[in-house]
Design a protein around this motif. Sequence first.
Motif, short mmCIF file in Angstrom:
data_model
loop_
_atom_site.label_atom_id
_atom_site.label_comp_id
_atom_site.label_asym_id
_atom_site.label_seq_id
_atom_site.Cartn_x
_atom_site.Cartn_y
_atom_site.Cartn_z
N LEU A 36 81.41 78.47 74.59
CA LEU A 36 81.73 77.07 74.81
C LEU A 36 81.16 76.22 73.69
O LEU A 36 80.26 76.64 72.97
CB LEU A 36 81.21 76.58 76.17
N ALA A 37 81.72 75.04 73.55
CA ALA A 37 81.21 74.05 72.61
C ALA A 37 81.19 72.71 73.34
O ALA A 37 82.18 72.35 73.99
CB ALA A 37 82.09 73.96 71.37
N VAL A 38 80.07 72.01 73.28
CA VAL A 38 79.94 70.72 73.95
C VAL A 38 79.22 69.74 73.04
O VAL A 38 78.51 70.14 72.12
CB VAL A 38 79.19 70.82 75.30
N ARG A 39 79.41 68.48 73.33
CA ARG A 39 78.69 67.42 72.62
C ARG A 39 78.04 66.52 73.65
O ARG A 39 78.68 66.09 74.61
CB ARG A 39 79.63 66.60 71.75
N LEU A 40 76.75 66.27 73.47
CA LEU A 40 76.01 65.34 74.31
C LEU A 40 75.89 64.04 73.53
O LEU A 40 75.02 63.89 72.67
CB LEU A 40 74.63 65.89 74.68
N GLU A 41 76.81 63.13 73.80
CA GLU A 41 76.89 61.87 73.04
C GLU A 41 75.58 61.09 73.07
O GLU A 41 75.19 60.50 72.07
CB GLU A 41 78.03 61.00 73.57
N VAL A 48 76.97 74.89 70.41
CA VAL A 48 77.92 75.99 70.48
C VAL A 48 77.18 77.16 71.12
O VAL A 48 76.14 77.57 70.62
CB VAL A 48 78.47 76.39 69.09
N MET A 49 77.71 77.66 72.22
CA MET A 49 77.13 78.83 72.88
C MET A 49 77.96 80.04 72.49
O MET A 49 79.17 80.07 72.70
CB MET A 49 77.14 78.67 74.40
N LEU A 62 72.42 74.79 68.05
CA LEU A 62 72.33 73.36 68.30
C LEU A 62 72.20 72.60 66.99
O LEU A 62 71.49 73.04 66.08
CB LEU A 62 71.10 73.05 69.17
N HIS A 63 72.88 71.45 66.92
CA HIS A 63 72.75 70.60 65.74
C HIS A 63 72.72 69.13 66.15
O HIS A 63 73.53 68.68 66.95
CB HIS A 63 73.90 70.79 64.76
N ARG A 64 71.76 68.42 65.57
CA ARG A 64 71.64 66.98 65.80
C ARG A 64 71.41 66.33 64.43
O ARG A 64 70.52 66.75 63.68
CB ARG A 64 70.47 66.69 66.73
#
Length: 141
Positions: A36-41, A48-49, A62-64
């Motif tokens: 899965l791929a998600v974004r925590l706005e 990306v898992m 994880l990238h921020r």
Amino acid sequence: MAESRARTLDHVGLNVADLDAAERWYIDAFGYIRDLAVRLEAFELDIVMLVHPEGGDRLELLHRPGSAPGLRADTPPAAVLTEGFGHIAFDVEDVDGHFDRLVSLGARAVMSPRPSPEPGVRMAFVADPEGNLLELLDRRR
């Protein structure tokens, strides 16, 4: 006392500078697929898992924006001079072959394949393209 249940490690989280490049590299290097791929706005955090289709182990990338490199020890002995996580270990069937393949994919050779201090185990270390230490182990001997 509560009933004892078997425990397994669910996943390892790895903060990376280039999420797309890291995802491609770990897919090519270890055969992961995207789960899965998600974004925590609220945090501007992209996740990306990855999951291995055979073993089921998972690696969370994880990238921020604005992140900065942390521990990037050049060798395993240097990594253990800092408390916290120092490397990720992968159990593979052919340490020598995997070592050569990962180096051909852009990993830096850190410790060539050799017998581990653990009897009957073969080991090696590489650093991924971002400099994270990865240990390769073969426990099947």
